[in-house]
Design a protein around this motif. Structure first.
Motif, PDB file in Angstrom:
ATOM      1  N   TYR A  48       0.840  -1.197   0.000  1.00  8.00           N
ATOM      2  CA  TYR A  48       0.000   0.000   0.000  1.00  8.00           C
ATOM      3  C   TYR A  48       0.877   1.249   0.000  1.00  8.00           C
ATOM      4  O   TYR A  48       1.758   1.390   0.857  1.00  8.00           O
ATOM      5  N   ARG A  49       0.593   2.136  -0.953  1.00  9.88           N
ATOM      6  CA  ARG A  49       1.325   3.407  -0.978  1.00  9.88           C
ATOM      7  C   ARG A  49       0.567   4.426  -0.134  1.00  9.88           C
ATOM      8  O   ARG A  49      -0.664   4.557  -0.227  1.00  9.88           O
ATOM      9  N   ASN A  50       1.326   5.122   0.710  1.00  8.26           N
ATOM     10  CA  ASN A  50       0.743   6.149   1.580  1.00  8.26           C
ATOM     11  C   ASN A  50       0.470   7.396   0.734  1.00  8.26           C
ATOM     12  O   ASN A  50       1.379   7.924   0.088  1.00  8.26           O
ATOM     13  N   ASN A  51      -0.776   7.850   0.731  1.00  6.10           N
ATOM     14  CA  ASN A  51      -1.132   9.035  -0.064  1.00  6.10           C
ATOM     15  C   ASN A  51      -0.810  10.338   0.664  1.00  6.10           C
ATOM     16  O   ASN A  51      -1.013  11.425   0.110  1.00  6.10           O
ATOM     17  N   GLY A  52      -0.358  10.217   1.900  1.00  2.00           N
ATOM     18  CA  GLY A  52       0.031  11.415   2.641  1.00  2.00           C
ATOM     19  C   GLY A  52      -1.126  12.143   3.292  1.00  2.00           C
ATOM     20  O   GLY A  52      -0.944  13.198   3.914  1.00  2.00           O
TER      21      GLY A  52
END
Lengths: 563, 403
Positions: free
Chosen positions: A232-236
């Protein structure tokens, strides 16, 4: 008695005596008084947690692989707290009080208070893996649970309590049997992404049971479908995007267990090692942008020395020989050696278990949680190995393996070799239970590394490090600014005279566990550190010089100063 | 009673052809290597048969070890039995006692070495294999075992020396191909560990030339090409290795997939293959020993006990060819019920067309004066195991005979 027989007996006795004398000399000079000693202080800690596997006699596979444990400072008060994962009732099992995870606040001097209720961390899912990090960069540590069933992300509210933010974050991750999990900054953008390993795809309808000598037993994971892991990429903004497919992670299906993220190739980005049970290990090499290539086969970490598949369990990494490269240690099934993969520096590893002695006494029973830690502060990393069989009936059909077993301690003797000193390392290592997760940290802030072990279907073991030596040490907290706030993935180099050591902050390691946010370096007789260098994931490098030993320091990114 | 080298040769072969990767049942349990997947009822019957024979063998071996503690054949059988039962600790105790009576018995020393090796006690394994080699210097494969244990305990230079000396021995070339290829492979591993990659590669190639299907050969060759900075070749070999392993794993998954909800019985399948042979072997040996000590009644009683045990095992579980074969063999050796013996051997072959089953059928046909079918059966055995010297010798004997 015939004369020849008497002669032979005399000769044997004579040779035996010589051999014994030789052995005593060798052992006596080096290891007779091991400098590492652990005391079992569980009873005095106030910890009453008892692990349950959720079983009802049906031998569901996840029962035997639970669970991990985490060490982290949840309330930012300067001491390390303990978070135990727990099983929960599987089909057919009933409990008066539903089992749940437990958080214990460290009150100092090995006294702990159960703060599960007020923290809100008493998750009642079936716990397997855990990782801790400040995923939202707000200055406190959050918790991700990789369960059987839905996974859970708990956000730290900063007041000692946590909130379940799984739905908002989008990291529930389906319904697999979970395993190790890690936070890491895969694209060096300053926020932490999430790797989620999975063991098998399970359903009650497709449960497989086996019998051995007429006794029920747990089946090999090969009886089930292996899922691919998730990334999972952190969208910030408190949310994550599933990038498993585009990152290349979803191309590989495995039976993930212990997982660790580390920069093994020193190229400035964080890679992923997944220990797979009964199949080759994965080593995902990061291209720096969050695209991964699985290189375990060519790197030499997929199999053991002989090219054999192992039943891999836990994994840790550290630079055991202080050559500036991170090596991997992987625990495995019974009648297999826990394996040390030495990093050769060109993207390749060599299994050096036999030539270093790093596997001694790890053969009989399965081994699980593990950690490289400098328990005697002499400037090199020792290895702790948690052990115990997974088959509860094993003693009924084997005279070599036991469900409860002692854990093992391998002391690094400084020349790239290890010696098993378990027998001489104090009463704490005589405890025999069936251990799973194992974590390491300085629980009483006295300058040496203690240990916490989660034992299946039993109470945990809390080991106080009582090693008698006058060695020095330094403990380092990192505070990221451009990089993630908690410094995950930062590389620290500590130079004292000719001794040069490295370490990284890892979130998620050992067997489905988490520890080590506070880096700890043994310095031997050095009272002063010549140089500390911190390479942050952002690319920033901080250098500090002439620092006195025996204290905890905090280094903030870009400041070149300590607090 | 008619004696036959069948049992002792088989056990010798088992002992001498030590497979390095021989694993204990405990590993098989988790690694899922030998499952018998079946309906619950059949599994229970198999377990009961295995359990029954286990009890019988346990009682017979105890009795024989008490009456003839010095007999090496009995010690060997009891050891193999305990090993099969995943109780190597007990096997070691039997051997320790046995070696007091037979300190110069190379096969017992070798067995001790094997068990120690499997338990991860490499120094002990080396000690016993060295003893065996001292007693039996022409047994060159022991050098492989010793070198293997040395490599496993990090003694790489010593292992290389051991193997170089063994390969230089004038008798080395006469060793069967699997032993020679193993020597070269182990030598390659030793050089690999010492960082002498060219030497390692040369020896791996020699091993693969002798035995192109050497297990994990491609892994090692791939690895050495990596060290020699030849990644393309390395990748080719590594991929072959990976495919071999994946195929094996896929077979297991398919097996599991087809048998969801089944009870998978991990142990009795393995045990039932071995126990009938151990039972028959022990009874024959015991009978011989009692006979030699003029204890005829005991001798006859033991044989009857063996036959009865195998007969009962068949009534408990009727699908295991090994039980039929061994009962037939007991009839053959005791020269009794020869027509029943043939029926039993034929049943064994019908259940499983293994070389062993065909061989015993051949012996029984021969004894029943059916030379034609005896030759057909032994040819079949030889087709299945072309390298088996005992089968070849018997076949040649049968062919030479006029009738």
């Amino acid at each position: 008695m015939a004369a020849t027989t008497i002669f032979c007996k005399n000769m044997i006795l004579r040779y035996s005596a010589v051999i014994i004398l030789l052995c005593v000399n060798v052992v006596g000079t080096q290891y007779a008084t091991a400098s590492i000693a652990f005391k079992d202080v569980t009873k005095k800690t106030g910890i009453t947690f008892k692990h349950t596997d959720g079983g009802s006699g049906k031998f569901y596979i996840m029962e035997t692989v639970t669970a991990g444990v985490a060490l982290f400072d949840y309330d930012n008060d300067g001491d390390i707290d303990i978070y135990f994962l727990n099983g929960s009732a599987l089909k057919g099992a009933k409990y008066k009080t539903p089992p749940r995870n437990a958080l214990y606040r460290n009150d100092g001097n090995f006294k702990f208070t159960d703060v599960t209720d007020e923290s809100g961390l008493g998750d009642t899912g079936f716990g397997l893996g855990v990782a801790v990090a400040d995923y939202d960069n707000d200055g406190d540590l959050d918790v991700y649970l990789n369960n059987y069933g839905p996974n859970v992300l708990y956000s730290n509210n900063g007041d000692g309590s946590f909130s379940d933010v799984t739905k908002k974050a989008g990291v529930g991750d389906g319904n697999h049997v979970g395993a190790g999990t890690c936070f890491f900054d895969m694209d060096n953008d300053g926020d932490l992404d999430l790797y989620v390993s999975k063991y098998v795809t399970f359903s009650y309808e497709k449960n497989v049971t086996i019998t051995v000598e007429g006794f029920d037993a747990y089946v090999n994971p090969g009886a089930y479908v292996f899922p691919s892991d998730s990334l999972y990429r952190n969208n910030g903004d408190g949310t994550f995007t599933d990038v498993s497919k585009e990152s290349g992670i979803a191309d590989h299906r495995g039976s993930g267990m212990g997982t660790i993220c580390a920069d093994y190739d020193n190229d400035g980005d964080t890679d992923v090692f997944v220990a797979n049970d009964s199949m080759e290990n994965f080593l995902f090499q990061n291209d720096g942008k969050g695209n991964f290539e699985e290189v375990g086969l060519l790197a030499g970490t997929a199999y053991d020395f002989n090219g054999k598949v192992l039943g891999n369990m836990g994994v840790d990494c550290a630079d055991y020989d202080n050559d500036g490269l991170l090596d991997f240690y992987v625990t495995s099934y019974s009648q297999q050696w826990a394996t040390l993969y030495k990093n050769l520096g060109d993207g390749m590893f060599e299994d050096v278990t036999f030539s270093t002695g790093a596997g001694k006494e790890t053969f009989s029973n399965p081994t699980w949680g593990t950690g490289f830690a400098d328990f005697d502060n002499d400037g090199d990393r020792d290895i702790f190995v948690a052990a115990g069989h997974l088959q509860p009936n094993i003693e009924k059909y084997s005279d070599q393996m036991t469900f409860n077993a002692r854990n093992e301690l391998l002391m690094n003797i400084g020349d790239g070799k290890f010696v098993n000193i378990t027998e001489k390392a104090g009463k704490g290592l005589r405890v025999k239970l069936s251990s799973r997760g194992a974590v390491f940290g300085d629980l009483d802030n006295d300058g040496d590394i203690d240990a916490v072990i989660l034992n299946t279907k039993s109470k945990p073991t809390i080991l106080r490090n009582d090693s008698a030596n006058n060695n020095h040490w330094i403990a380092i907290n990192l505070k990221g600014v451009k990089s993630s706030r908690d410094g995950t993935g930062a590389r620290v180099k500590v130079v004292t005279g000719k001794l040069s050591q490295i370490d990284e902050i890892h979130s998620g390691r050992s067997y489905q566990s988490h520890y080590g946010r506070r880096l700890h370096f043994g310095l031997g007789k050095h009272k002063k550190i010549d140089r500390i260098e911190v390479k942050w994931p952002s690319g920033t490098v901080d250098v500090l010089k002439d620092i006195s030993a025996d204290k905890l320091i905090t280094i903030t990114e870009g400041k070149n100063t300590i607090k | 009673m008619d004696t036959h080298p069948y049992h002792s040769q088989r056990q010798s072969a088992n002992t001498r052809n030590r497979n390095v990767s021989a694993i204990l049942i405990g590993v098989a349990i988790w690694l899922f290597s030998n499952p018998a997947i079946s309906a619950a009822g059949e599994s229970t019957a198999r377990q009961q048969a295995a359990g029954f024979l286990k009890d019988q063998i346990s009682a017979v071996s105890k009795q024989l070890l008490k009456d003839f503690p010095e007999d090496a054949e009995t010690i060997k059988s009891a050891t193999i039995f305990h090993r099969q039962c995943n109780t190597p600790g007990k096997a070691m105790k039997v051997l320790e006692k046995g070696l007091k009576y037979n300190p110069r018995n190379a096969e017992l020393c070798d067995l001790m070495g094997q068990i120690a090796f499997e338990m991860g006690e490499y120094d002990k394994a080396i000690t016993y294999w060295e003893k065996a080699l001292k007693v039996s210097p022409s047994w060159l494969n022991l050098n492989n075992n010793i070198a293997d244990a040395m490599l496993s305990s990090g003694k790489n230079s010593e292992a290389v020396k051991q193997l170089e000396e063994s390969i230089a021995n004038k008798n080395f070339k006469a060793l069967p191909a699997p032993y020679r290829s193993r020597s070269y492979f182990l030598l390659g591993q030793g050089y690999m560990q010492l960082g002498k990659y060219e030497e390692a590669k040369n020896h791996y190639e020699k091993a693969l030339k002798i035995n192109p299907k050497y297990r994990r050969g491609n892994y090692w060759l791939g690895k050495v090409y990596l060290r020699l900075k030849q990644p393309v070749k390395a990748k080719q070999h590594m991929q072959i290795h990976r495919k071999q392993l994946t195929a094996k794993a896929d077979r297991r998954s398919d097996l599991a997939e087809k048998n969801k909800l089944a009870v998978i019985d991990m142990s009795s399948n393995v045990e039932l293959k071995a126990f009938p042979e151990i039972m028959a072997g022990l009874c024959l040996r015991g009978s011989e020993l009692y006979g030699a000590h003029n204890k005829t009644k005991k001798s006859e009683k033991l044989l009857a006990q063996g036959k009865e045990a195998l007969r009962k095992a068949i009534t408990i579980y009727s699908k295991q060819s090994d039980i039929y074969r061994e009962l037939g063999f007991l009839y053959l050796v005791t020269n009794s019920n020869l027509s029943d013996a043939r029926e039993l051997a034929e049943k064994a072959v019908a259940l499983e067309g293994s070389a062993k089953n065909y061989f015993v059928l051949s012996l029984i046909c021969d004894r029943n004066f059916d030379r034609t079918n005896a030759i057909i059966a032994i040819r079949k055995a030889l087709e299945l195991e072309p390298g088996n010297g005992m089968y070849r010798q018997k076949y040649n004997e049968m062919k030479k005979r006029k009738r």
